[in-house]
Design a protein around this motif. Structure first.
Motif, short mmCIF file in Angstrom:
data_model
loop_
_atom_site.label_atom_id
_atom_site.label_comp_id
_atom_site.label_asym_id
_atom_site.label_seq_id
_atom_site.Cartn_x
_atom_site.Cartn_y
_atom_site.Cartn_z
N VAL A 119 19.12 -11.78 -9.70
CA VAL A 119 19.47 -12.69 -8.61
C VAL A 119 20.96 -12.62 -8.29
O VAL A 119 21.79 -12.24 -9.12
CB VAL A 119 19.08 -14.16 -8.96
CG1 VAL A 119 17.60 -14.28 -9.19
CG2 VAL A 119 19.86 -14.64 -10.17
N SER A 126 17.26 -12.22 -4.31
CA SER A 126 16.71 -11.66 -5.54
C SER A 126 16.08 -10.30 -5.32
O SER A 126 15.66 -9.96 -4.20
CB SER A 126 15.67 -12.61 -6.14
OG SER A 126 14.53 -12.69 -5.29
N THR A 163 13.13 -8.11 -7.55
CA THR A 163 12.20 -8.15 -8.68
C THR A 163 11.71 -6.74 -8.97
O THR A 163 11.26 -6.03 -8.07
CB THR A 163 11.00 -9.06 -8.37
OG1 THR A 163 11.47 -10.36 -8.03
CG2 THR A 163 10.09 -9.18 -9.58
#
Length: 406
Positions: free
Chosen positions: A274, A308, A310
């Protein structure tokens, strides 16, 4: 003697000179002992001209049945011209269109996007074999079908390519040759990059993905009829020679079905990185993936948000990935922290039909919602959907999704 199915696109028979060139190429193969079946599209721009006339004269009042009947005139004209040209070169030929009893491509009554009755088409194709045994070169309309009541139907986008591969399968042809206005499959669009190069070979799976993402050489629907035992290639009309080199289409591989659902054998871990407005910062994703590459760690998937990124990593390598990415994060002014999440399952669903199936993601995910299975992440392309769920829900979710696809 082997059977060749040669399909000529509209541009490759765009005028009288090109039609004669194409006919000579067919006759050359015939004289060398091959049995040749020809599939032709409408002569270049003929269908566009017909549609313009229909739009101005009838407009929205036209029915689907009328439209199929009218647009078929392009192909119906093409077969007559092409067959007559072959005969002018001294070889017996017969044109075959849906008005004839021996027409092989049988469909349902969805006039503008008909579904092929495969079993009936295989039976009717035997009539074509009889003509070949008599030394005749059959010339068939691409794109068209006929329902059980005798009405003309159309096969939708890529219809002529579908006809060629379908007949190749039914006739157990030696080779299917797609003749187009390009010399084969290119590494990219040559109109956009002059450095584009012709590929000597491409797999069915690669060709399908390329076609679904915009390549105009071959329609992906046609590839579902590509028999792995039959050779296939794409060549340019300028050669005037069906034996000319082009791009060979390989496969499909037996272990890569056109429609499949798979569940990964081992859990996958989630690493979330993040930072404020990460998507606006250049090079962050590259830095993360390069770090993992340098450490020989594979990435199963990537999901991005405004703040963010992932990463989906094999569980066995997650701790190592977590540690090395932490070093990247703490030394970057644009990333603030990262977390190593729970173990999840990855379900991959693949089908070439997805591109023309509205609401497919809803259909796939609906049973998961009804059974209260949470979706951690989902990603999709034109031919595949990948779903990530908690590992403990993986097998149940897989069975539900597989039943939807079946």
């Amino acid at each position: 003697m082997g059977i060749i199915v040669a399909k000529f696109g509209g541009t490759s028979i765009g005028d009288g000179k090109r039609i004669k060139k194409a006919a000579r190429a067919v006759v050359k193969e015939y004289m060398q002992g091959k049995k040749v079946v020809v599939v032709v599209s409408a002569i270049n721009k003929t269908t566009d001209d017909i549609l313009e006339i229909v739009n101005r004269s009838i407009g929205e009042a036209i029915t689907e049945k009328q439209m199929a009947d009218i647009v078929s005139m392009g192909e119906i004209t093409s077969v007559r011209v092409f067959s007559s040209t072959i005969e002018s070169l001294g070889v017996k030929s017969e044109y075959i269109d849906p008005h004839m009893e021996i027409w092989p491509v049988i469909t349902d009554s969805n006039y503008l996007n008909a579904k092929i009755d495969f079993a009936e088409t295989e039976i009717k194709s035997r009539e074509i074999l009889k003509l070949l045994d008599q030394g005749v070169i059959p010339v068939l309309c691409g794109f068209l079908g006929k329902d059980r009541e005798g009405n003309i139907t159309t096969l939708g986008r890529g219809g002529s390519d579908i006809t060629a591969f379908l007949l190749g399968h039914c006739l157990q042809a030696e080779e299917v040759i797609i003749v187009t206005d390009v010399g084969g499959v290119m590494s990219t669009d040559p109109n956009k990059l002059q450095t584009a190069k012709k590929l000597d070979k491409i797999s069915v799976e690669e060709m399908r993905d390329l076609a679904t993402h915009g390549a105009q050489v071959l329609h992906p629907h046609a590839l579902r009829y590509k028999d792995p035992k039959i050779n296939a290639k794409i060549i340019g009309f300028e050669h005037g020679d069906l034996s000319a080199p082009g791009t060979e289409i390989m496969g499909p591989s037996k272990d890569k079905m056109l429609r499949s659902t798979t569940l990964n054998n081992e859990p996958i871990s989630v690493i979330a990185v993040v930072g404020e407005e990460m998507l606006t910062k250049v090079g962050i994703l590259a830095e993360l993936t390069k770090t993992l590459q340098d450490n020989n760690i594979n990435i199963y998937g990537i999901s991005t948000g405004q703040n963010s990124i992932t990463l989906f990593i094999d569980r066995s390598e997650a701790d190592k990935a977590h540690e090395i990415l932490h070093e990247v994060v703490i030394n970057s002014p644009d990333m603030s922290s990262l977390s190593l999440g729970r173990e999840i399952a990855m379900i991959s669903v693949n089908s070439q039909d997805f591109i023309d199936t509205p609401g497919i993601i809803t259909k796939i995910t609906a049973p998961l919602r009804k059974n209260k299975i949470n979706i951690v992440e989902i990603s999709s392309s034109q031919t595949s959907v990948v779903i990530f769920v908690d590992w403990n829900d993986g097998k149940r979710a897989y069975e539900m999704v597989r039943r939807v696809l079946e």
